[in-house]
Design a protein around this motif. Structure first.
Motif, mmCIF file in Angstrom:
data_model
loop_
_atom_site.group_PDB
_atom_site.id
_atom_site.type_symbol
_atom_site.label_atom_id
_atom_site.label_comp_id
_atom_site.label_asym_id
_atom_site.label_seq_id
_atom_site.Cartn_x
_atom_site.Cartn_y
_atom_site.Cartn_z
ATOM 1 N N GLU A 1 0.616 -1.183 -0.114
ATOM 2 C CA GLU A 1 0.105 0.070 0.105
ATOM 3 C C GLU A 1 0.778 1.032 -0.006
ATOM 4 O O GLU A 1 0.471 2.210 -0.734
ATOM 5 C CB GLU A 1 -0.914 -0.035 1.166
ATOM 6 C CG GLU A 1 -2.013 -0.926 1.014
ATOM 7 C CD GLU A 1 -2.994 -1.152 2.134
ATOM 8 O OE1 GLU A 1 -3.256 -0.025 2.840
ATOM 9 O OE2 GLU A 1 -3.649 -1.895 2.320
ATOM 10 N N PRO A 2 1.771 1.455 0.903
ATOM 11 C CA PRO A 2 2.644 2.550 0.700
ATOM 12 C C PRO A 2 3.560 2.748 -0.436
ATOM 13 O O PRO A 2 3.646 3.754 -1.169
ATOM 14 C CB PRO A 2 3.392 2.508 1.896
ATOM 15 C CG PRO A 2 2.910 1.428 3.202
ATOM 16 C CD PRO A 2 2.185 0.514 1.991
ATOM 17 N N GLY A 3 3.822 1.573 -0.884
ATOM 18 C CA GLY A 3 4.740 1.656 -1.924
ATOM 19 C C GLY A 3 3.946 2.099 -3.280
ATOM 20 O O GLY A 3 4.437 2.758 -4.058
ATOM 21 N N TYR A 4 2.608 1.443 -3.569
ATOM 22 C CA TYR A 4 1.764 1.941 -4.520
ATOM 23 C C TYR A 4 1.416 3.425 -4.627
ATOM 24 O O TYR A 4 1.394 3.801 -5.619
ATOM 25 C CB TYR A 4 0.583 0.886 -4.567
ATOM 26 C CG TYR A 4 -0.482 1.256 -5.939
ATOM 27 C CD1 TYR A 4 -0.249 0.682 -6.966
ATOM 28 C CD2 TYR A 4 -1.410 2.168 -5.606
ATOM 29 C CE1 TYR A 4 -1.011 0.903 -7.970
ATOM 30 C CE2 TYR A 4 -2.197 2.451 -6.518
ATOM 31 C CZ TYR A 4 -2.099 1.945 -7.855
ATOM 32 O OH TYR A 4 -3.034 2.195 -8.884
ATOM 33 N N ALA A 5 1.238 3.937 -3.336
ATOM 34 C CA ALA A 5 0.695 5.183 -2.909
ATOM 35 C C ALA A 5 1.839 5.871 -3.377
ATOM 36 O O ALA A 5 1.491 7.336 -4.133
ATOM 37 C CB ALA A 5 0.283 5.564 -1.613
ATOM 38 N N ALA A 6 3.132 5.659 -3.188
ATOM 39 C CA ALA A 6 4.438 6.783 -3.277
ATOM 40 C C ALA A 6 4.777 6.432 -5.033
ATOM 41 O O ALA A 6 5.393 7.539 -5.335
ATOM 42 C CB ALA A 6 5.575 6.289 -2.654
ATOM 43 N N LEU A 7 4.352 5.136 -5.461
ATOM 44 C CA LEU A 7 4.800 5.138 -6.865
ATOM 45 C C LEU A 7 4.057 5.413 -8.143
ATOM 46 O O LEU A 7 4.318 5.979 -9.165
ATOM 47 C CB LEU A 7 5.422 3.739 -7.050
ATOM 48 C CG LEU A 7 6.793 3.321 -6.334
ATOM 49 C CD1 LEU A 7 7.098 1.900 -6.024
ATOM 50 C CD2 LEU A 7 7.960 4.163 -6.863
ATOM 51 N N ALA A 8 2.759 4.944 -7.960
ATOM 52 C CA ALA A 8 1.774 4.793 -9.129
ATOM 53 C C ALA A 8 1.644 5.951 -9.785
ATOM 54 O O ALA A 8 1.321 5.812 -11.011
ATOM 55 C CB ALA A 8 0.542 4.128 -8.507
ATOM 56 N N ALA A 9 1.591 7.373 -9.267
ATOM 57 C CA ALA A 9 1.197 8.339 -10.009
ATOM 58 C C ALA A 9 2.483 8.982 -10.588
ATOM 59 O O ALA A 9 2.268 9.873 -11.400
ATOM 60 C CB ALA A 9 0.758 9.468 -8.874
ATOM 61 N N GLN A 10 3.695 8.375 -10.601
ATOM 62 C CA GLN A 10 4.711 8.754 -11.175
ATOM 63 C C GLN A 10 4.769 8.558 -12.648
ATOM 64 O O GLN A 10 4.551 7.408 -12.860
ATOM 65 C CB GLN A 10 6.071 8.498 -10.425
ATOM 66 C CG GLN A 10 5.814 9.099 -8.999
ATOM 67 C CD GLN A 10 7.497 9.245 -8.229
ATOM 68 O OE1 GLN A 10 8.414 9.593 -9.062
ATOM 69 N NE2 GLN A 10 7.652 8.613 -6.979
ATOM 70 N N PRO A 11 5.214 9.520 -13.555
ATOM 71 C CA PRO A 11 5.129 9.089 -15.074
ATOM 72 C C PRO A 11 6.205 8.006 -15.493
ATOM 73 O O PRO A 11 6.139 7.371 -16.313
ATOM 74 C CB PRO A 11 5.385 10.339 -15.787
ATOM 75 C CG PRO A 11 6.046 11.154 -14.581
ATOM 76 C CD PRO A 11 5.521 11.015 -13.351
ATOM 77 N N ASN A 12 7.269 7.837 -14.663
ATOM 78 C CA ASN A 12 8.333 6.750 -14.981
ATOM 79 C C ASN A 12 8.109 5.487 -14.068
ATOM 80 O O ASN A 12 9.034 4.799 -13.877
ATOM 81 C CB ASN A 12 9.617 7.399 -14.841
ATOM 82 C CG ASN A 12 9.758 7.866 -13.412
ATOM 83 O OD1 ASN A 12 9.050 8.065 -12.798
ATOM 84 N ND2 ASN A 12 11.267 8.279 -13.224
#
Length: 345
Positions: A240-251
């Protein structure tokens, strides 16, 4: 696999005096393969590694841990140290692939050293000392791309993605029942170093307890849960924290393990394109071979029947354990990726 060790002193302590040369362009565009343990990370990483232009490092953070917190000024040095790590654990993960930057004689030498070091690790003293040998894998020219796989670097991955826009991170998610079933089986078979001394769970129990407590399942309530539910909380605490921090980044590209198993050719092409790598015969052959396995396979094998592997938990996992996982995971914001987890009320 799960144990943290203190970082070595000095910039080349892990490299045995040998540093793999990488260009500034290569260091600015690393490929990171990230996911929770037993989520298909090794198979996904080997799909990337099968590309001839890639220099692959398998979980170098287990040998050379990243500092916490990770700051922008030390990222380049960390990537250089990871590239320089050539111990068996990091560079001897089979299968081995032909590389554009590595002449035939160098690949033969690498395969010989890697095979010997891997075999030595399973032998008694003094022969197992050979497992600590550095394995030469340098080629005649600089590798165009470096790929790094980790099952524990969720904290630093968003920093890398933000600081290096040329980097590509592929974050893989697996159905919590499938991931938990696999981890529980591995723990029963004593395949893991335990994360916390004195604990019988192969995950960051203290961190998982803090995560669960923040969501209303405090210490005593957590300890009263069945093991499968505790493992499900560990799944949530990592993903959950990993997805929240990563998913919105374009790369960053998020892939579901079950989708990759169902359409390995199509999704592998998409993943390589996202990473800036062309589709090639070597990767095509590996994807075909790695998804068509039959019968019993090794716990860490990347060669298996992909569809059967994705669904095996449905018949191998005890119904009570499945229900325990669902009771925790159905409340996760990630449950929407698997319709069978979404409660209908």
């Amino acid at each position: 696999m799960f144990r943290r060790v203190p970082p070595p002193a000095g910039p080349s302590a892990s490299a045995g005096g040998h540093v793999t040369a990488l260009s500034s362009e290569t260091l600015a565009a690393p490929i990171l393969i990230l996911g929770a343990p037993r989520s298909g990370t090794t198979w996904l990483a080997k799909i990337i590694d099968s590309h001839p232009d890639v220099l692959y490092r398998h979980e170098p953070d287990a040998t050379v841990p990243a500092p916490s917190p990770l700051t922008p000024d030390i990222l380049a040095a960390l990537l250089t140290r990871w590239a320089a790590e050539t111990g068996a654990r990091t560079v001897a993960k089979r299968p081995y692939f032909r590389k554009s930057w590595q002449p035939g004689w160098a690949r033969g030498r690498y395969a010989l050293f890697a095979t010997a070091a891997s075999a030595a690790g399973r032998m008694p003293p003094p022969f197992n000392a050979l497992a600590s040998l550095r394995i030469p894998d340098r080629g005649s020219r600089t590798a165009p791309r470096i790929a790094i796989k980790s099952v524990g670097w969720a904290e630093g991955a968003p920093v890398l993605a933000r600081i290096l826009p040329g980097s590509r991170t592929i974050f893989i998610l697996r159905h919590p029942c499938g991931q938990v079933a696999s981890v529980m089986r591995g723990n029963r078979q004593n395949r893991f170093d335990l994360k916390t001394e004195g604990s019988d769970t192969p995950f960051d129990e203290a961190g998982t307890i803090r995560f669960a407590a923040a969501l209303g399942t405090a210490g005593p309530a957590f300890q009263a849960l069945p093991d499968a539910a505790k493992y499900a909380w560990a799944w949530r605490a990592f993903n959950e924290p990993g997805y929240a921090a990563l998913a919105a980044q374009p790369n960053v590209h998020v892939v579901l393990y079950e989708a990759l198993c169902a359409e390995p050719g199509t999704l592998s092409r998409r993943i390589l394109k996202f990473a800036g790598l062309d589709w090639n015969r070597q990767t095509e052959d590996f994807v075909a071979r790695s998804t068509a396995g039959q019968g019993n396979v090794g716990y860490y094998s990347v060669f298996r029947n992909a569809v059967a592997a994705a669904e095996a938990w449905r018949t191998s996992m005890a119904p009570a354990d499945q229900e325990a996982v669902r009771s925790v995971a159905s409340a996760s914001p990630l449950a929407r990726f698997w319709p069978d987890l979404v409660t209908t009320g």
